[in-house]
Design a protein around this motif. Structure first.
Motif, PDB file in Angstrom:
ATOM      1  N   UNK A  46       0.823  -1.192   0.000  1.00 20.18           N
ATOM      2  CA  UNK A  46       0.000   0.000   0.000  1.00 20.18           C
ATOM      3  C   UNK A  46       0.863   1.250   0.000  1.00 20.18           C
ATOM      4  N   UNK A  47       0.461   2.232  -0.798  1.00 20.19           N
ATOM      5  CA  UNK A  47       1.022   3.576  -0.695  1.00 20.19           C
ATOM      6  C   UNK A  47       0.009   4.475   0.008  1.00 20.19           C
ATOM      7  N   UNK A  56     -12.063   9.230   4.701  1.00 17.47           N
ATOM      8  CA  UNK A  56     -10.961   8.569   5.408  1.00 17.47           C
ATOM      9  C   UNK A  56      -9.861   8.221   4.420  1.00 17.47           C
ATOM     10  N   UNK A  57      -8.639   8.486   4.824  1.00 17.72           N
ATOM     11  CA  UNK A  57      -7.477   8.131   4.015  1.00 17.72           C
ATOM     12  C   UNK A  57      -6.512   7.296   4.842  1.00 17.72           C
ATOM     13  N   UNK A  58      -5.709   6.511   4.155  1.00 22.01           N
ATOM     14  CA  UNK A  58      -4.695   5.680   4.778  1.00 22.01           C
ATOM     15  C   UNK A  58      -3.381   5.891   4.029  1.00 22.01           C
ATOM     16  N   UNK A  59      -2.289   5.850   4.772  1.00 20.12           N
ATOM     17  CA  UNK A  59      -0.971   6.000   4.167  1.00 20.12           C
ATOM     18  C   UNK A  59       0.011   5.000   4.760  1.00 20.12           C
ATOM     19  N   UNK A  64       3.969   8.965   4.767  1.00 18.76           N
ATOM     20  CA  UNK A  64       3.197   9.947   5.531  1.00 18.76           C
ATOM     21  C   UNK A  64       3.918  11.286   5.568  1.00 18.76           C
ATOM     22  N   UNK A  65       3.166  12.342   5.324  1.00 24.40           N
ATOM     23  CA  UNK A  65       3.736  13.677   5.323  1.00 24.40           C
ATOM     24  C   UNK A  65       4.359  14.085   4.000  1.00 24.40           C
ATOM     25  N   UNK A  82       2.938  13.250  -4.927  1.00 21.57           N
ATOM     26  CA  UNK A  82       4.123  12.699  -4.278  1.00 21.57           C
ATOM     27  C   UNK A  82       5.192  13.781  -4.208  1.00 21.57           C
ATOM     28  N   UNK A  83       5.509  14.209  -3.005  1.00 21.43           N
ATOM     29  CA  UNK A  83       6.508  15.246  -2.779  1.00 21.43           C
ATOM     30  C   UNK A  83       7.725  14.667  -2.065  1.00 21.43           C
ATOM     31  N   UNK A  84       8.798  15.405  -2.080  1.00 17.82           N
ATOM     32  CA  UNK A  84      10.029  15.011  -1.385  1.00 17.82           C
ATOM     33  C   UNK A  84      10.399  13.566  -1.689  1.00 17.82           C
TER      34      UNK A  84
END
Length: 123
Positions: A46-47, A56-59, A64-65, A82-84
């Motif tokens: 999972x991403x 509701x979201x899941x990471x 995360x972040x 998708x950052x960093x």
């Protein structure tokens, strides 16, 4: 359900990419949606995931972040910002749909899959 993903590519570490996935074949607002990835020699993981309503979201802990999942039920699309990005984010990324709308972390709950799209993050 047919899923068509767009985005991906090659980026340097610290950069960003955005995926989108368009769904067709049944009312999008009934589908839970997820993004998964699979690196070389690794299991699919999972991403991020989002319930049918978007409430509701899941990471995965590893993203995360840095990553954000969102959906637009009017446009029948789900996006992954998708950052960093890090080299360890390198993988084939998959959009997936859960026709019970759960949008939870379990890969076994997803019964429709899009084509994989490669992301390569160089250091």
């Amino acid at each position: 359900v047919q899923l068509q993903a767009y985005g991906g590519g090659l980026v340097q570490a610290g950069g960003f990419l955005r995926f989108s996935c368009a769904a067709s074949g049944r009312p999008f607002s009934t589908l839970g949606m997820g993004w998964f990835r699979q690196g070389p020699g690794k299991e699919r993981e999972l991403v991020a995931a989002i319930t049918w309503s978007g409430s509701t979201t899941y990471y995965a802990d590893s993203v995360k972040g840095r990553f954000a999942i969102s959906r637009d039920n009017a446009k029948s699309t789900v996006a992954l910002q998708m950052n960093s990005l890090k080299p360890e984010d390198t993988a084939a990324y998959y959009c997936a749909a859960d026709d019970l709308g759960r949008g939870d972390p379990s890969v076994a709950n997803y019964n429709y899959w899009g084509q994989g799209t490669q992301v390569t993050v160089s250091s």
